[in-house]
Design a protein around this motif. Structure first.
Motif, short mmCIF file in Angstrom:
data_model
loop_
_atom_site.label_atom_id
_atom_site.label_comp_id
_atom_site.label_asym_id
_atom_site.label_seq_id
_atom_site.Cartn_x
_atom_site.Cartn_y
_atom_site.Cartn_z
N SER A 13 0.84 -1.20 0.00
CA SER A 13 0.00 0.00 0.00
C SER A 13 0.88 1.26 0.00
O SER A 13 1.86 1.34 0.75
N THR A 14 0.51 2.22 -0.82
CA THR A 14 1.30 3.46 -0.91
C THR A 14 1.26 4.22 0.41
O THR A 14 2.28 4.70 0.90
N ARG A 15 0.05 4.35 0.99
CA ARG A 15 -0.10 5.15 2.20
C ARG A 15 0.29 4.39 3.46
O ARG A 15 0.69 5.00 4.45
N TYR A 16 0.14 3.05 3.43
CA TYR A 16 0.37 2.29 4.66
C TYR A 16 0.86 0.89 4.28
O TYR A 16 0.10 -0.08 4.31
N LYS A 19 -0.29 -2.92 5.63
CA LYS A 19 -1.51 -2.65 6.39
C LYS A 19 -2.31 -3.90 6.75
O LYS A 19 -2.79 -4.02 7.89
N ARG A 152 -4.40 14.55 5.57
CA ARG A 152 -4.57 13.10 5.49
C ARG A 152 -5.72 12.77 4.54
O ARG A 152 -6.75 13.43 4.56
N LYS A 171 -12.79 12.11 -2.17
CA LYS A 171 -12.08 12.12 -0.90
C LYS A 171 -12.16 13.48 -0.22
O LYS A 171 -11.71 13.64 0.92
N ASN A 248 -7.19 3.76 6.98
CA ASN A 248 -6.55 4.35 5.81
C ASN A 248 -5.11 4.78 6.07
O ASN A 248 -4.27 4.75 5.18
N ASN A 249 -4.84 5.20 7.31
CA ASN A 249 -3.54 5.74 7.69
C ASN A 249 -3.14 5.18 9.05
O ASN A 249 -3.99 4.71 9.81
#
Length: 266
Positions: A13-16, A19, A152, A171, A248-249
């Motif tokens: 995952s790009t953000r996390y 995950k 975020r 978003k 998500n984060n």
């Protein structure tokens, strides 16, 4: 086969990154991974014939098989969960009536969200896809706005017409509403719950389309259907006192754990 649930999960995952393997502690302090909690949520849904995890990562495969999940391996080239679901169905060689994409970052998804979603798609033969939406309280709306102000990318919001057909997903927090709204007051903002029910033909066709400009800008896979003129039914679901949020984060981990403690969910 009537209903197949696919849980797409990727490690990169790009953000996390990683995950799906992140642990979440429930009310008793017991730690279970995000993918395990998503699997448990899927297994609680009634009227489902089969649940599978779709991944491209050996670590997720081994972990999921360790708690008894059926795993389907998919290509690393899948760009999103919908493409991964399409490949998983093709690899399984199945022709279900409805395919449900229960994304692996929504472990607090109540069973009735998915049950209502399937019922909604069955009742509307003109729609290719259905997805749940949850009316935000003032507090939920404020949390979404706070995430955006902090830079975020958090939850997604949905707007739809009188016929419940989706107009757009973003978003950003839409529609704009001046407020104010009390913490427990209903707001005009609908949180898009990251679950989809597809008719198999529409799902298979999706995988053949190029990514559209709006999908690319927003990073929202469902916009590919709208950009191709396909109908997405928004099914309003009721919280019934349950709190809902997606992971998500990294900052969402304590938020989810706090929600589980408040709802006495282990």
């Amino acid at each position: 086969m009537s209903v197949l649930i696919v849980i797409p999960a990727r490690h990169a995952s790009t953000r996390y990154p990683g995950k799906p393997l992140v642990d979440l502690r429930g009310a008793s302090g017991q730690a279970r991974s995000l993918i395990r909690r998503s699997w448990d949520a899927a297994m609680a849904v009634t009227g489902v014939d089969r649940v599978v995890v779709a991944t491209d990562d050996d670590r997720i495969r081994d972990h999921a098989q360790g708690f008894g999940a059926q795993v389907v391996m998919t290509a690393t080239t899948c760009r999103n969960g919908t493409e991964r679901c399409a490949e998983a169905v093709a690899n399984l060689g199945l022709t279900p009536e409805i395919v449900v994409n229960l994304q692996g970052d929504a472990p607090l998804t109540p069973a009735w969200f998915v049950e209502d979603l399937v019922a909604g798609l069955r009742a509307d033969p003109q729609s290719d896809v259905a997805t749940p939406v949850l009316r935000c309280t003032g507090r939920m709306r404020a949390d979404l706005i706070a995430d955006r102000h902090a830079g975020r990318v958090g939850g997604t919001t949905a707007v739809f017409g009188h016929d419940r057909q989706a107009l757009y997903f973003s978003k950003e927090v839409i529609p704009f509403a001046a407020g104010p709204f009390g913490d427990d007051d209903p707001s005009p903002v609908f949180h898009h719950v990251g679950v989809y029910a597809y008719r198999p033909a529409a799902l298979a066709e999706y995988a053949t389309w190029d990514e559209g400009p709006l999908e690319r800008l927003e990073g929202l896979e469902q916009l590919r259907f709208l950009e191709r003129g396909r109908r997405i039914l928004c099914v309003e679901v009721e919280s019934r006192g349950r709190q809902f949020w997606e992971l998500n984060n990294p900052q969402d981990v304590p938020r989810l754990e706090e929600m589980m403690r408040a709802m006495n969910l282990d």
